[in-house]
Design a protein around this motif. Structure first.
Motif, PDB file in Angstrom:
ATOM      1  N   LEU A 253       4.710   5.755   3.229  1.00 41.29           N
ATOM      2  CA  LEU A 253       4.774   5.169   1.891  1.00 41.29           C
ATOM      3  C   LEU A 253       6.087   4.414   1.669  1.00 41.29           C
ATOM      4  O   LEU A 253       6.104   3.368   1.002  1.00 41.29           O
ATOM      5  CB  LEU A 253       4.586   6.260   0.837  1.00 41.29           C
ATOM      6  CG  LEU A 253       3.204   6.915   0.759  1.00 41.29           C
ATOM      7  CD1 LEU A 253       3.179   7.984  -0.333  1.00 41.29           C
ATOM      8  CD2 LEU A 253       2.118   5.877   0.501  1.00 41.29           C
ATOM      9  N   ARG A 254       7.173   4.939   2.210  1.00 43.52           N
ATOM     10  CA  ARG A 254       8.465   4.240   2.063  1.00 43.52           C
ATOM     11  C   ARG A 254       8.435   2.895   2.781  1.00 43.52           C
ATOM     12  O   ARG A 254       8.892   1.873   2.261  1.00 43.52           O
ATOM     13  CB  ARG A 254       9.588   5.114   2.623  1.00 43.52           C
ATOM     14  CG  ARG A 254       9.933   6.304   1.743  1.00 43.52           C
ATOM     15  CD  ARG A 254      10.786   7.315   2.481  1.00 43.52           C
ATOM     16  NE  ARG A 254      10.959   8.539   1.682  1.00 43.52           N
ATOM     17  CZ  ARG A 254      11.199   9.738   2.200  1.00 43.52           C
ATOM     18  NH1 ARG A 254      11.313   9.888   3.513  1.00 43.52           N
ATOM     19  NH2 ARG A 254      11.338  10.782   1.403  1.00 43.52           N
ATOM     20  N   ARG A 255       7.874   2.907   4.004  1.00 41.88           N
ATOM     21  CA  ARG A 255       7.807   1.655   4.757  1.00 41.88           C
ATOM     22  C   ARG A 255       6.861   0.657   4.078  1.00 41.88           C
ATOM     23  O   ARG A 255       7.149  -0.545   4.008  1.00 41.88           O
ATOM     24  CB  ARG A 255       7.335   1.944   6.186  1.00 41.88           C
ATOM     25  CG  ARG A 255       7.264   0.726   7.088  1.00 41.88           C
ATOM     26  CD  ARG A 255       8.604   0.022   7.176  1.00 41.88           C
ATOM     27  NE  ARG A 255       8.570  -1.064   8.139  1.00 41.88           N
ATOM     28  CZ  ARG A 255       9.363  -2.136   8.075  1.00 41.88           C
ATOM     29  NH1 ARG A 255      10.271  -2.246   7.096  1.00 41.88           N
ATOM     30  NH2 ARG A 255       9.268  -3.090   8.988  1.00 41.88           N
ATOM     31  N   ALA A 256       5.765   1.160   3.533  1.00 38.42           N
ATOM     32  CA  ALA A 256       4.825   0.281   2.835  1.00 38.42           C
ATOM     33  C   ALA A 256       5.499  -0.370   1.635  1.00 38.42           C
ATOM     34  O   ALA A 256       5.283  -1.567   1.358  1.00 38.42           O
ATOM     35  CB  ALA A 256       3.598   1.076   2.393  1.00 38.42           C
ATOM     36  N   LYS A 257       6.315   0.393   0.929  1.00 40.74           N
ATOM     37  CA  LYS A 257       7.011  -0.178  -0.234  1.00 40.74           C
ATOM     38  C   LYS A 257       7.977  -1.268   0.198  1.00 40.74           C
ATOM     39  O   LYS A 257       8.069  -2.330  -0.447  1.00 40.74           O
ATOM     40  CB  LYS A 257       7.748   0.930  -0.979  1.00 40.74           C
ATOM     41  CG  LYS A 257       8.423   0.444  -2.262  1.00 40.74           C
ATOM     42  CD  LYS A 257       9.068   1.573  -3.025  1.00 40.74           C
ATOM     43  CE  LYS A 257       9.678   1.074  -4.336  1.00 40.74           C
ATOM     44  NZ  LYS A 257      10.295   2.178  -5.116  1.00 40.74           N
ATOM     45  N   GLU A 258       8.694  -1.022   1.298  1.00 40.80           N
ATOM     46  CA  GLU A 258       9.627  -2.041   1.804  1.00 40.80           C
ATOM     47  C   GLU A 258       8.900  -3.334   2.124  1.00 40.80           C
ATOM     48  O   GLU A 258       9.418  -4.432   1.898  1.00 40.80           O
ATOM     49  CB  GLU A 258      10.323  -1.534   3.068  1.00 40.80           C
ATOM     50  CG  GLU A 258      11.303  -0.389   2.837  1.00 40.80           C
ATOM     51  CD  GLU A 258      11.810   0.189   4.158  1.00 40.80           C
ATOM     52  OE1 GLU A 258      11.414  -0.340   5.230  1.00 40.80           O
ATOM     53  OE2 GLU A 258      12.557   1.185   4.128  1.00 40.80           O
ATOM     54  N   LEU A 259       7.674  -3.197   2.650  1.00 36.42           N
ATOM     55  CA  LEU A 259       6.914  -4.368   3.086  1.00 36.42           C
ATOM     56  C   LEU A 259       6.045  -4.945   1.970  1.00 36.42           C
ATOM     57  O   LEU A 259       5.442  -6.012   2.155  1.00 36.42           O
ATOM     58  CB  LEU A 259       6.027  -3.992   4.279  1.00 36.42           C
ATOM     59  CG  LEU A 259       6.777  -3.582   5.550  1.00 36.42           C
ATOM     60  CD1 LEU A 259       5.790  -3.020   6.578  1.00 36.42           C
ATOM     61  CD2 LEU A 259       7.535  -4.768   6.148  1.00 36.42           C
ATOM     62  N   GLY A 260       5.935  -4.234   0.863  1.00 36.09           N
ATOM     63  CA  GLY A 260       5.084  -4.700  -0.228  1.00 36.09           C
ATOM     64  C   GLY A 260       3.606  -4.485   0.039  1.00 36.09           C
ATOM     65  O   GLY A 260       2.757  -5.227  -0.464  1.00 36.09           O
ATOM     66  N   ALA A 261       3.265  -3.463   0.839  1.00 39.89           N
ATOM     67  CA  ALA A 261       1.878  -3.182   1.195  1.00 39.89           C
ATOM     68  C   ALA A 261       1.359  -1.984   0.404  1.00 39.89           C
ATOM     69  O   ALA A 261       2.133  -1.163  -0.098  1.00 39.89           O
ATOM     70  CB  ALA A 261       1.763  -2.913   2.691  1.00 39.89           C
ATOM     71  N   ALA A 262       0.060  -1.889   0.314  1.00 36.15           N
ATOM     72  CA  ALA A 262      -0.588  -0.775  -0.377  1.00 36.15           C
ATOM     73  C   ALA A 262      -1.202   0.180   0.647  1.00 36.15           C
ATOM     74  O   ALA A 262      -1.607  -0.232   1.736  1.00 36.15           O
ATOM     75  CB  ALA A 262      -1.671  -1.297  -1.321  1.00 36.15           C
ATOM     76  N   ILE A 263      -1.277   1.462   0.263  1.00 36.91           N
ATOM     77  CA  ILE A 263      -1.857   2.492   1.130  1.00 36.91           C
ATOM     78  C   ILE A 263      -2.978   3.187   0.374  1.00 36.91           C
ATOM     79  O   ILE A 263      -2.810   3.603  -0.781  1.00 36.91           O
ATOM     80  CB  ILE A 263      -0.809   3.532   1.560  1.00 36.91           C
ATOM     81  CG1 ILE A 263       0.320   2.866   2.345  1.00 36.91           C
ATOM     82  CG2 ILE A 263      -1.462   4.651   2.374  1.00 36.91           C
ATOM     83  CD1 ILE A 263      -0.093   2.286   3.681  1.00 36.91           C
ATOM     84  N   HIS A 264      -4.113   3.318   1.054  1.00 38.33           N
ATOM     85  CA  HIS A 264      -5.232   4.049   0.466  1.00 38.33           C
ATOM     86  C   HIS A 264      -5.613   5.205   1.388  1.00 38.33           C
ATOM     87  O   HIS A 264      -5.704   5.030   2.603  1.00 38.33           O
ATOM     88  CB  HIS A 264      -6.434   3.131   0.249  1.00 38.33           C
ATOM     89  CG  HIS A 264      -7.434   3.720  -0.682  1.00 38.33           C
ATOM     90  ND1 HIS A 264      -7.529   3.353  -2.008  1.00 38.33           N
ATOM     91  CD2 HIS A 264      -8.341   4.697  -0.510  1.00 38.33           C
ATOM     92  CE1 HIS A 264      -8.469   4.060  -2.595  1.00 38.33           C
ATOM     93  NE2 HIS A 264      -8.984   4.895  -1.701  1.00 38.33           N
ATOM     94  N   PHE A 265      -5.835   6.379   0.799  1.00 38.30           N
ATOM     95  CA  PHE A 265      -6.185   7.575   1.573  1.00 38.30           C
ATOM     96  C   PHE A 265      -7.693   7.779   1.551  1.00 38.30           C
ATOM     97  O   PHE A 265      -8.298   7.973   0.489  1.00 38.30           O
ATOM     98  CB  PHE A 265      -5.463   8.802   1.002  1.00 38.30           C
ATOM     99  CG  PHE A 265      -3.977   8.741   1.194  1.00 38.30           C
ATOM    100  CD1 PHE A 265      -3.402   9.173   2.381  1.00 38.30           C
ATOM    101  CD2 PHE A 265      -3.155   8.226   0.204  1.00 38.30           C
ATOM    102  CE1 PHE A 265      -2.033   9.101   2.573  1.00 38.30           C
ATOM    103  CE2 PHE A 265      -1.791   8.153   0.382  1.00 38.30           C
ATOM    104  CZ  PHE A 265      -1.221   8.595   1.568  1.00 38.30           C
ATOM    105  N   ASP A 266      -8.298   7.732   2.727  1.00 33.21           N
ATOM    106  CA  ASP A 266      -9.733   7.986   2.844  1.00 33.21           C
ATOM    107  C   ASP A 266     -10.020   9.462   2.609  1.00 33.21           C
ATOM    108  O   ASP A 266      -9.152  10.323   2.806  1.00 33.21           O
ATOM    109  CB  ASP A 266     -10.226   7.618   4.246  1.00 33.21           C
ATOM    110  CG  ASP A 266     -10.368   6.114   4.428  1.00 33.21           C
ATOM    111  OD1 ASP A 266     -10.632   5.428   3.434  1.00 33.21           O
ATOM    112  OD2 ASP A 266     -10.205   5.641   5.571  1.00 33.21           O
ATOM    113  N   MET A 267     -11.259   9.744   2.224  1.00 30.67           N
ATOM    114  CA  MET A 267     -11.702  11.134   2.146  1.00 30.67           C
ATOM    115  C   MET A 267     -12.464  11.455   3.432  1.00 30.67           C
ATOM    116  O   MET A 267     -13.101  10.585   4.026  1.00 30.67           O
ATOM    117  CB  MET A 267     -12.575  11.380   0.920  1.00 30.67           C
ATOM    118  CG  MET A 267     -12.872  12.845   0.656  1.00 30.67           C
ATOM    119  SD  MET A 267     -11.394  13.904   0.605  1.00 30.67           S
ATOM    120  CE  MET A 267     -10.624  13.328  -0.919  1.00 30.67           C
ATOM    121  N   GLU A 268     -12.381  12.727   3.839  1.00 34.73           N
ATOM    122  CA  GLU A 268     -12.938  13.122   5.119  1.00 34.73           C
ATOM    123  C   GLU A 268     -13.983  14.218   4.921  1.00 34.73           C
ATOM    124  O   GLU A 268     -14.640  14.267   3.888  1.00 34.73           O
ATOM    125  CB  GLU A 268     -11.793  13.548   6.041  1.00 34.73           C
ATOM    126  CG  GLU A 268     -10.722  12.449   6.163  1.00 34.73           C
ATOM    127  CD  GLU A 268      -9.485  12.891   6.906  1.00 34.73           C
ATOM    128  OE1 GLU A 268      -9.621  13.345   8.054  1.00 34.73           O
ATOM    129  OE2 GLU A 268      -8.381  12.818   6.324  1.00 34.73           O
TER     130      GLU A 268
END
Length: 1004
Positions: A235-250
């Motif tokens: 999440l920290r790296r995604a913020k630096e890059l301006g990217a979004a993260i979505h968590f799949d359900m399993e």
């Protein structure tokens, strides 16, 4: 409760939008496009799968196997094995293609090339690319059509910590490459901006459990700590890059833990104001609407919205089968319409709470998406708070039609190689070809009214807002003819059960150190000698003090059993059976307590101990049913005579039980003897006598009469040997080592003075069990199965895998993954929830196993030797590679966490190695080659053969357990023949004629 959507205020608008979208998805293709599709083998395969269910199964099994086949001859051979030999009726084109005489022939090569190319084309329909360059091209093409994306790395099975770290690193690299590429993209207002806000152009979808190879709901805290550390980095790296993260359900077993972890993590100060994070919910789960309500409450407290991706769910078959096998409530709805109805209810709830949660509606059902659009337009939901999602390669026209209405559409883009992507491809093929699939129904141009009908829940398919709860307690069979059902194991995905077992461990620890005395003729008697039973995880901790029977007291016990026998023999089988059923109910009531005793006395982790309680319960109920069946006997009547074939008990029965299954095995042997009408003495292994004492308590409470059952702990070399030879003992049932079993067999054969019977001996004496892994095996499945079979309970099961025979083409790849998987296991005290490998049973076992390890080093190379924790009887797992079939460690039973990995050039050689010991207990095969499976069934010399699953954990009635050769003598425990060993058959014939006449049945 979900009701018909036709009552919804959005229904009219939903129907209007849906008709427009369906019209857009049914555009007629050109004549040339249709002609081109007729030439494509991927289209042909899809068509065949839709029209022929039998072919569909075989074809998809072949496709699943295909990536592991490395030559055209192998592909051709498997094509014939899966689709030839009249297994299914083939279409003419396919029948002609498979008509080659030899896989090595030119026609065989052509068939292999044609079909593999077709499958590859199918894969590329659903997989956005095998390289990052291909994925970027796919994304750029989507952006030209005004569609956003989220990228998912294929490869779901993370079974080593090296793979978990690699999973994180690959996502970090993926985010960096996509961000770099995005800098070249021009802005697309429809997907890159909303409500005056720039949206992240790059989004990745991740599976939370893949961040930790030992993820386990039972170890909620340990799993949370390991996973959260890696998620924070992402999440920290995604913020630096301006990217979004979505968590799949399993899978369902992980759902509650995943939600708990994410809700806690996203409340941390560092992440609390992040709106570029998403969570997935699956509408096919009965408790999903409750989860959504919880998320809404949580989001209100958090203050910053996250996105909820709402999907139907991708593991319906898997969840359904698992629930049936485990005798658990089904977590998913039983039919597609119920899922659709729940999806619509959740869509409405989610969108009506758009101030707190953003919505991502993932569906290929036109009606489902139309309802979402109708709600969004009716409520005038801001565009930032709502989007639609589709899977890459599925419902492309629907996605484009929604985008044409001005909405943000996001395409879920799987990326990666074909092998890790095969399970994903199979799920997509199943979805596309299922009768209930909207895509298929729309393709078949079903009437629009039928496609757009509002879904409703049927009776029995109601939702649960609080989750699938505990199973109902088992009730005794109302009649002798009620079918037997297995006791369900505990589902530790439910927090209530985790709490129960934690409390049981605490409570049992307060009871450690008590004294347990022999039970003779209904009374607990004092003894001269005592022995301490200790906790193998911490030998300074005394679990209980055991009073050891003397020879004289053993004689008293046998005399009491002999005296009680006539009355017990005359007791009706139904009464004896009901005692067993009461014992089973008591075990169920005390399940978590019994688990705790096993954890402390025998070093068995909770997830190994829990199925053992189920097995003990099953033995009670199954043998109760079986005895009632046998008591009915068989009648063979002829004119003038009657013939009755029935059974009677043998007499006094001695049970000598092992420590490795300290509850299930003594229970099974003891209750089988008792329900058959024998007076029974239980002599347990010294190191597991406390658990046996608990079994004795349960049997007495269940109503076993005085003298009928007796608990006789004692020294095996003195008291045990004396009872074996006693002239009043009629049979001995033993489970343990080959050395002791053979001695009992020999001693029991000697006729003692005054003995008027030949003793019956049942002896289960272990194995040197092998698993064969061939080149067509699913390696994810094979590695996990071998690890569990070899190192579950530290390799101390008679069924444990101690040899794995691997075909040469995959030997190095398999061994590398196996080593890393075992290296990833948590070692430690059995009571810790994260422990996968606990201690061995005692100091003698520890020393013996270490001796074998040293012997193994003389003729084999160590691939892995893990250090052992301090303070208990621990032995770190050891793997030897390239072990000769004649080596000591390949021939002798070690009974510890030591695995010999052996190489075979051919399947013939693999079978020869597997059969090349004196034992024949359990064996396994991991293969997707039908001819290999057939040969193993015919030629693998074992009592229990397991194919494409682990070789431990036999279930009563489903997998009756036992071997032959030097693995033992006797019928299989938990099977229809087992009770016969405790009975003497008798035939009674009566001449019913009197003075020339005989009664005639049915005459007036």
């Amino acid at each position: 409760m979900v009701t018909s959507a036709s009552l919804s205020p959005y229904e009219t608008k939903t129907q209007e939008i849906a008709r427009q979208l369906i019209s857009a998805t049914r555009e007629h293709r050109s004549f040339f496009a249709q002609m081109r599709d007729q030439m494509r083998w991927d289209d042909k395969m899809l068509g065949w799968a839709m029209s022929n269910p039998g072919l569909r199964v075989q074809l998809f099994r072949f496709i699943d196997c295909l990536p592991s086949l490395h030559s055209k001859a192998e592909i051709a051979r498997h094509l014939q094995e899966y689709l030839g030999n009249e297994i299914v009726e083939l279409p003419g084109a396919l029948k002609g293609l498979l008509g080659f005489a030899s896989p090595d022939s030119m026609p065989g090569q052509i068939a292999a090339t044609t079909v593999s190319t077709g499958v590859e084309a199918l894969a590329h329909r659903y997989i956005a690319g095998e390289t990052m360059q291909q994925v970027i091209k796919t994304i750029e093409r989507l952006r030209k059509d005004r569609m956003a994306f989220t990228v998912d790395l294929l490869g779901e099975a993370v079974i080593t910590e090296a793979e978990a770290q690699s999973y994180l690193n690959r996502y970090l690299d993926l985010l960096a490459q996509l961000t770099e590429a995005s800098q070249r993209w021009s802005t697309v207002e429809q997907i890159d901006r909303a409500d005056g806000e720039d949206l992240p152009r790059v989004q990745a979808s991740v599976k939370l459990t893949a961040f930790y190879s030992q993820f386990d709901p039972l170890d909620e805290q340990g799993s949370q700590e390991k996973v959260s550390d890696r998620i924070r980095l992402l999440l920290r790296r995604a913020k630096e890059l301006g990217a979004a993260i979505h968590f799949d359900m399993e899978q369902y077993q992980y759902k509650a833990t995943i939600l708990t972890i994410l809700k806690q993590l996203l409340m941390e100060e560092e992440f609390r104001d992040r709106a570029d994070i998403g969570i997935t919910l699956q509408a096919y789960l009965r408790d999903s609407i409750g989860d959504l309500k919880d998320l809404i409450t949580w989001a209100k407290e958090r203050g910053t919205p996250v996105t909820v991706r709402l999907v139907k769910g991708a593991y319906w078959d898997q969840e359904t089968i698992k629930a049936v096998q485990k005798d658990w409530p089904q977590p998913v709805f039983n039919d597609k319409e119920a899922t659709d109805a729940n999806f619509e209810a959740m869509t409405r709830l989610l969108l009506e709470n758009h101030d707190y949660l953003y919505a991502a509606i993932g569906s290929h059902n036109v009606r489902s998406q139309s309802l979402a659009l109708a709600i969004a337009e009716t409520l005038n939901i801001p565009r930032r708070r709502f989007e639609c999602q589709v899977l890459y390669g599925m419902a492309d026209k629907l996605g484009k039609a929604i985008a044409d209405r001005g909405y943000r559409v996001r395409v879920y883009c799987p990326y990666g190689e074909l092998i890790p992507g095969m399970s994903y491809l199979i799920r997509r093929l199943l979805e596309n070809t299922a009768n209930s699939s909207f895509l298929r129904q729309n393709l078949e141009e079903r009437p629009i009214e039928e496609l757009l009908k509002a879904p409703v829940l049927q009776p029995g398919d109601q939702v649960s807002e609080i989750g699938v709860q505990k199973t109902q307690p088992h009730t005794p069979h109302p009649t002798p003819h009620t079918p037997f059902t297995n006791a369900p194991d505990t589902d530790y995905a439910l927090s209530s059960y985790r709490q129960e077992v934690r409390q049981a461990l605490q409570q049992v620890r307060q009871q450690l150190g008590k004294t347990y005395l022999p039970l003779v003729n209904g009374e607990y008697i004092n003894t001269v000698n005592y022995v301490d039973s200790v906790n193998p995880s911490n030998p300074s901790e005394v679990v209980g003090q055991i009073g050891l029977l003397s020879v004289e007291q053993a004689d008293q016990a046998i005399a009491a059993a002999k005296a009680a026998f006539p009355a017990w023999k005359r007791t009706p089988a139904r009464e004896r059976a009901d005692i067993l059923r009461r014992a089973a109910d008591l075990m169920e009531q005390r399940r978590q307590e019994l688990i705790a005793w096993m954890v402390f006395e025998t070093g068995k982790v909770v997830k190994e101990a829990d199925p053992e309680v189920s097995e003990a319960i099953d033995f009670c109920r199954y043998y109760a049913d079986e005895m009632e069946r046998l008591e009915r006997g068989v009648a063979y009547d002829y004119p003038g005579e009657t013939n009755r074939y029935h059974y009677q008990p043998r007499g006094v029965s001695l049970i000598i039980s092992p420590w490795n299954f300290p509850l299930a095995i003594p229970t099974g042997m003891t209750v089988a003897s008792l329900v058959a009408g024998n007076c029974t003495l239980l002599k347990p292994a010294e190191v597991s006598s406390v658990i046996a004492a608990k079994l004795a308590e349960i049997l007495i409470e269940a109503g076993i009469p005085k003298g009928v059952f007796q608990f006789v702990p004692g020294k095996g070399s003195t008291v045990g040997a004396h009872m074996v030879k006693h002239p009043d003992v009629h049979m001995i049932t033993f489970t343990g080592s080959q050395e002791v079993g053979c001695r009992i067999y020999a001693d029991a054969a000697i006729l003692q003075p005054g003995q008027k019977h030949l003793k019956r001996v049942i002896a289960e004496m272990g194995g040197k069990n092998a698993i064969i892994v061939d080149e067509s095996a699913d390696l994810d499945q094979a590695v996990q199965g071998v690890v569990q079979s070899a190192f579950g309970y530290s390799g101390q099961k008679c069924s444990a895998c101690s040899r794995v025979v691997v075909l040469e083409p995959i030997y190095d790849v398999f061994l590398a993954r196996l080593v890393e998987a075992v290296r990833s296991l948590n070692l430690g005290p059995a009571e810790l929830p994260g422990t996968k490998v606990g201690p061995v049973i005692d100091a003698n076992a520890q020393a013996r196993i270490r001796e074998y390890i040293e012997k193994g080093k003389l003729d084999s190379e160590v691939a892995l030797e893990m250090p052992a924790p301090e303070g208990g009887y621990f032995v770190g797992p050891v793997i030897f590679r390239d072990v000769p079939p004649t080596a000591v460690i390949a021939q002798e039973e070690i009974f510890g966490p030591v695995l010999a990995v052996m190489r075979a050039k051919t399947f013939d050689e693999a079978l020869e190695i597997a059969n090349g010991t004196n034992f024949a207990l359990t064996g396994g095969l991991y293969s997707r080659t039908p001819s290999h499976i057939d040969r193993a069934q015919a030629e693998f010399e074992v009592g229990n053969l397991y194919i494409n699953r682990g070789i431990t954990g036999a279930i009563v009635a489903r997998q009756p357990f036992g071997g032959f050769k030097l693995s033992g003598v006797g019928s299989k425990a938990g099977g229809p023949d087992y009770l016969l060993q405790f009975l003497e058959p008798r035939t009674v014939t009566e001449n019913v004629q009197r003075q020339g006449f005989a009664p005639i049945e049915g005459a007036d």
